[in-house]
Design an enzyme around this catalytic site. Structure first.
Site, PDB file in Angstrom:
ATOM      1  CE  LYS A  90      -0.426  -4.129  -4.972  1.00  0.00           C
ATOM      2  NZ  LYS A  90       0.650  -3.358  -5.614  1.00  0.00           N
TER       3      LYS A  90
HETATM    4  C1  LIG Z   1       1.239  -2.113  -5.321  1.00  0.00           C
HETATM    5  C2  LIG Z   1       2.481  -1.771  -6.022  1.00  0.00           C
HETATM    6  C3  LIG Z   1       3.480  -0.999  -5.415  1.00  0.00           C
HETATM    7  C4  LIG Z   1       3.303  -0.417  -4.032  1.00  0.00           C
HETATM    8  O1  LIG Z   1       3.309  -1.402  -3.039  1.00  0.00           O
HETATM    9  P1  LIG Z   1       2.726  -1.096  -1.580  1.00  0.00           P
HETATM   10  O2  LIG Z   1       2.743  -2.391  -0.875  1.00  0.00           O
HETATM   11  O3  LIG Z   1       1.323  -0.600  -1.817  1.00  0.00           O
HETATM   12  O4  LIG Z   1       3.587  -0.060  -0.973  1.00  0.00           O
HETATM   13  C5  LIG Z   1       4.649  -0.767  -6.106  1.00  0.00           C
HETATM   14  N1  LIG Z   1       4.823  -1.240  -7.363  1.00  0.00           N
HETATM   15  C6  LIG Z   1       3.881  -1.974  -7.975  1.00  0.00           C
HETATM   16  C7  LIG Z   1       4.130  -2.449  -9.355  1.00  0.00           C
HETATM   17  C8  LIG Z   1       2.689  -2.279  -7.337  1.00  0.00           C
HETATM   18  O5  LIG Z   1       1.763  -3.022  -7.951  1.00  0.00           O
END
Ligand SMILES: *Cc1c(COP(=O)(O)O)cnc(C)c1O
Length: 493
Positions: A110
């Protein structure tokens, strides 16, 4: 080029307006009216560093930002907050390339978007001469919350409220959030799951009366969720960057196809890979990996999206999602950009909890393949990969890696594959070590961290050190019905 809503084709916004608004008033998501083409040749990608790649990709989508504005945002985002100048290293381990997206300040992918989103938003405020204070309202399955808090803490002209499922995140994730400093931050635990948090946040966003009241008092909502196009666009960049690295290292020739495999929850990360493909990046198959909450696996298999099932808490909590918001953008694109049709699918989703897409729409999505891996399979993958190579992956990445193995054994497809590695194993140390050896089961959280550092031969990330002795600053808990009132209280309304 302009941005329209997936639910209302009369909407036309500039990129900066779309970034500022986050979510359309009709509940739809903003989509570009056309896809920009990569402005450099595939052979030239090899020469670009991360920032230059990001600039090349983002410029196409964020047309009304000047070169200077965009470069300033990129410079402010991808700096020493990342623990490596490569920003997103590509690591070969066993049968795949792991694109490590967790080197930012909160050690989850993120950060790739949320370190730049505050800059994109504050630039958008300036460009659009807005005099409103921006209120970032965010639902988190664990990682978005901290990354958004870190990005927006003490950013002038903004405040941020984060809702997380109080029993649905890892201990480390929770500690990261509730120790967040910054006078403009608020973190609230919700007695419910992520879908409850996300649905209520969407409802608050869609409350026209509240929107008017806020406007009269000088406030405006925006979103830090991947519903915001300003989250999605920066994520396109790392797929292009990974391709450039493969070319640079002689693993592929410019023009060769690659596959990507993405551990998926809200469908933002994998949609960014699809956007990269639409820009001209040679991606053959997009492998969408789910954990036990395998709505998307079933969807790609039979064309029915059905959220009517039990919500399962897993060891990959950031993927514990039954309503993948960003799928709406793919639905819209596959329906020939028909906003009315998309709106009717989404209406069915909210009333009946399910909808079926047409054969033509399925055909449009034929480059996507759904796979899933349960905890037995993904924990075995963590252990096998570690035993074979010494490389330690986190529980979400492990879902993708195990799903990828299943894909290969089913299809015999030997195309070079990039797996999105979405979190540092330190964020999920307990589950990761439990997969490697049962003897770790009863150890306390921070002892596990020390142990993991030895096992993986990796230094403990700063993000973990910081929370070890930090004060708990956020203790508020509410249920779904109480969320709106807390938002009003925050603004003194
Ligand atoms: C948010 C997240 C995901 C999923 O990603 P999306 O974009 O919501 O599909 C997978 N792994 C981790 C560690 C995340 O923080």
């Amino acid at each position: 080029m302009y941005y329209s809503s997936t639910r209302d084709s009369s909407i036309r916004l500039s990129a900066s307006q779309a970034v500022l608004k986050g979510l359309s008033d009709d509940g739809g998501l903003f989509v570009p009216s056309e896809f920009p083409k990569l402005s450099v040749g595939l052979d030239e990608l090899a020469k670009l560093d991360y920032k230059k790649t990001a600039f090349t990709v983002m410029k196409g989508f964020l047309e009304d930002y000047t070169d200077e504005e965009l470069m300033a945002c990129i410079d402010a985002a991808y700096d020493e907050k990342f623990d490596t100048p490569e920003i997103a290293p590509l690591v070969k381990a066993d049968n795949a390339y792991y694109l490590e997206l967790f080197h930012g300040q909160t050690i989850a992918f993120k950060d790739m978007a949320l370190s730049i989103l505050p800059h994109l938003i504050t630039t958008a405020v300036r460009k659009n001469h807005s005099d409103k204070e921006i209120v970032i309202l965010t639902a988190t399955s664990g990682d978005t919350g901290k990354a958004a808090l870190a990005g927006f803490a003490d950013v002038p002209g903004t405040r941020i409220i984060v809702f997380y499922p109080k029993d649905g995140v890892s201990n480390i994730q929770k500690l990261q959030m509730i120790t967040q400093k910054g006078a403009n931050t608020q973190v609230i635990g919700v007695d419910g799951n992520f879908d409850d948090c996300q649905s209520e946040v969407k409802a608050i966003f869609g409350d026209a009366g509240l929107r008017d009241l806020m406007a009269s008092k000088g406030f405006q909502f925006s979103s830090a969720n991947s519903m915001n196009i300003g989250r999605l666009v920066p994520q396109v960049a790392y797929y292009v960057y990974a391709y450039g690295k493969l070319v640079e290292n002689g693993r592929i020739q410019p023009g060769d196809m690659i596959n990507v495999c993405v551990p998926t929850g809200n469908f933002g990360n994998i949609l960014a890979a699809f956007f990269a493909k639409k820009m001209g990046l040679p991606i053959k198959t997009l492998i969408c990996a789910s954990n036990d909450n395998k709505v998307l696996f079933d969807f790609f298999k039979c064309g029915t999206y059905d959220k009517n099932r039990d919500f399962i808490l897993t060891d990959s909590p950031s993927m514990d999602i039954l309503i993948s918001s960003n799928l709406e953008r793919l639905i819209y694109l596959s329906a020939d950009c028909d906003a009315e049709k998309t709106a009717s699918f989404m209406k069915r989703l909210s009333t009946e909890g399910k909808y079926d897409i047409t054969p033509g729409m399925r055909e449009f999505m034929s480059d996507f393949v759904g796979e899933f891996a349960n905890w037995d399979e993904s924990s075995k993958k963590i252990k096998d990969l570690y035993d074979k190579t010494g490389y330690v992956i986190d529980t979400h990445t492990a879902v993708a890696a195990a799903a990828y193995d299943k894909y290969v054994s089913e299809t015999k497809d030997d195309t070079i594959t990039v797996i999105a590695s979405t979190a540092s194993p330190f964020k999920f140390a307990r589950s990761v070590l439990k997969a490697i050896d049962k003897k770790y089961e009863d150890m306390e959280d921070f002892a596990l961290i020390d142990e993991l550092s030895k096992v993986a031969n990796v230094d403990i990330p700063k993000a973990i050190d910081e929370i070890k002795n930090a004060d708990i600053l956020h203790k508020t808990v509410c249920d779904r019905a109480g969320m709106k009132k807390l938002v009003l209280d925050n603004m003194g309304l």
